[in-house]
Design a protein around this motif. Structure first.
Motif, short mmCIF file in Angstrom:
data_model
loop_
_atom_site.label_atom_id
_atom_site.label_comp_id
_atom_site.label_asym_id
_atom_site.label_seq_id
_atom_site.Cartn_x
_atom_site.Cartn_y
_atom_site.Cartn_z
N VAL A 40 63.26 7.86 73.75
CA VAL A 40 61.90 7.80 73.24
C VAL A 40 61.14 9.03 73.71
N ASP A 62 53.02 1.00 75.40
CA ASP A 62 54.18 1.32 74.56
C ASP A 62 55.49 1.17 75.32
N ALA A 66 58.43 -1.33 74.19
CA ALA A 66 59.78 -0.85 73.93
C ALA A 66 60.81 -1.62 74.74
N TRP A 100 57.27 7.28 70.18
CA TRP A 100 56.68 5.96 70.44
C TRP A 100 55.60 6.14 71.49
N VAL A 227 55.80 3.39 65.18
CA VAL A 227 56.88 4.11 65.85
C VAL A 227 57.50 5.08 64.86
#
Length: 263
Positions: A40, A62, A66, A100, A227
């Protein structure tokens, strides 16, 4: 002898075709299967979406989101700070697998990446120091205004139909690499006003002391976060959307939201 040669040639050709078919099938299987780990890409200064805590660990809304989706889908997300200006380039070059990090869904970005379903509402707010005489968007004429470079905030300002941006001191906003720099510019008095993502802006103002700042009633528009994913990674896109839906259904999304956005 001639017949034997033809037989051998046919065998080689069939073997080659069989090998090509197997390779094609293996390639399809790999494409249609989730990997164990995905990288990410994020801005490690974008609190409360993702930032480093006092221990140097990357945390945030975030990040928690995730990790929970990773647990649902059986995959691991690794978090890699990147130069935010280069985010789409990093993604499509394969250096990261996802963007993200409070990544705003825009028509321009849709030309470069695929998006997950939207998962958070946001707006682009105008912030001044509390004692400022600026009370409305029109008051930004002839004022120094700052924001983050290569951000959705900048895109929203440039798309504003009132034409106020062209009236800023210098005819454009001052740009900084991070929103932390933008807030520092306001506090130092170099800028008269700043334009920032609301989710980040209100979090930072709370940390610094909300009474030091004023948020105008007018803003530069509403938006949604999603995302960013490579367009060919449809299986990953589906997995993230399924994970988001499950988190909203089982109440875990609300728990994460309350953790980071509670008053």
């Amino acid at each position: 002898m001639k017949n034997l040669f033809l037989l051998l040639a046919s065998s080689v050709l069939l073997a080659a075709c069989g090998s090509e078919t197997a390779t094609s099938e293996n390639s399809t299987e790999t494409t249609d299967t989730l990997k164990e780990t995905y990288v990410v890409g994020l801005d490690e200064t974008f609190a409360p979406m993702s930032f480093r805590d006092s221990n140097g660990e990357i945390v945030g809304f975030d990040v928690d989101l995730a990790k929970e989706i990773g647990a649902i889908e059986g995959i691991i997300f690794e978090f890699q700070p990147i130069d935010w200006v280069m985010k789409e380039t990093e993604l499509n070059a394969g250096n990261i697998d996802l963007i993200w990090n409070g990544y705003t869904i825009t028509a321009e970005r849709k030309e470069k990446v695929a998006f997950s379903d939207a998962y958070l509402q946001n707006s682009q707010i105008i912030v001044t120091l509390s004692e400022s005489t600026i009370a409305k968007k029109a008051d930004l004429a002839d004022k120094v205004v700052a924001t983050q470079q290569a951000s959705a905030t900048l895109d929203a300002m440039n798309a504003d139909e009132t034409g106020i941006v062209a009236k800023f001191d210098g005819g454009e906003p001052i740009l900084y690499p991070t929103f932390n720099d933008v807030f520092n510019d306001l506090e130092s008095g170099r800028s008269d006003a700043i334009v920032v993502d609301e989710v980040l802006g209100r979090y930072i103002m709370k940390q610094k002391g909300a009474d030091k700042f004023k948020v105008l009633d007018e803003d530069f528009g509403d938006e949604e976060y999603g995302v960013g994913i490579r367009k060919e990674d449809t299986v990953l896109q589906t997995a993230i959307n399924e994970g988001l839906a499950e988190l909203k259904e089982n109440g875990k999304y609300d728990e994460i939201y309350a953790k980071w956005f509670a008053e």
